[in-house]
Design a protein around this motif. Sequence first.
Motif: not given
Lengths: 126, 114
Positions: B54-55, B51-52, B18-20, B27, B23
């Motif tokens: 944001s995740a 996963l970043n 899960v990256t930019l 969501k 994302n």
Amino acid sequence: MEKEIFTLDDIYEAMMQSRDLAVEQGFSYNSVLKIQLATEEACTNAYEYSRNRNYASCAVKWKAAPDYLEVIVRQEGSAFSLRQPENAVMGQRGRGITLILNLMDFVEMRENKGFIELIMRKIKGV
Amino acid sequence: MELTQTEICNVLEVRTEVTLKNNAHFKEKMAEMLLNNLKDSILDLSNVDYLNSSALGIIADSAIKAKQSDRELVLAGIAPPIDEIFEIVKFGTFMRLFPTREEAEQYLTTKILL
């Protein structure tokens, strides 16, 4: 080696560059993931900060040495806190710096003539 | 990302990093899972290595939303290499994390029986 960040695609390319360099240098799988994630977090922070203030693009560069890899993100602006919150952050944002500080072995911020550089270093074998 | 339902819970199984890049899609899928607020939910990260933040934010926000509906969101697959990320951000202090999906399902089953 340096790359300017204008778009989210540029951030993704920078992440992949970090990953590729880390693999080339023989970092473990876990360390490669950490370097990639630190790159994504730092570049995303710099990109969003720059966009919100209508600054020019930010940039990322790499320094590969026999026993470490450095990822350096440069942006306009003044230094910000590298302090981690004591408790868990419950909101949607605010975890990027905490991740960077814990994923990388050495993190430093340098300020110079209206620019800041976030230097993140991962040491091989640590 | 695959969204399913069992007798006891909703399950979102993520099989990619899960990256930019994804994302927004993550969501959407999390929101879709929580629409069914008649059941608790499992986010299964057993096949996720990356996963970043944001995740992580989406997960934290989803846990809060589930709780507001008197439901629980739990995480499964919290094992190396991503377990370290959840430890860094202290998610274990406000939500339940399980190494396997089976353990997560066992917890929710026990919850229903009590």
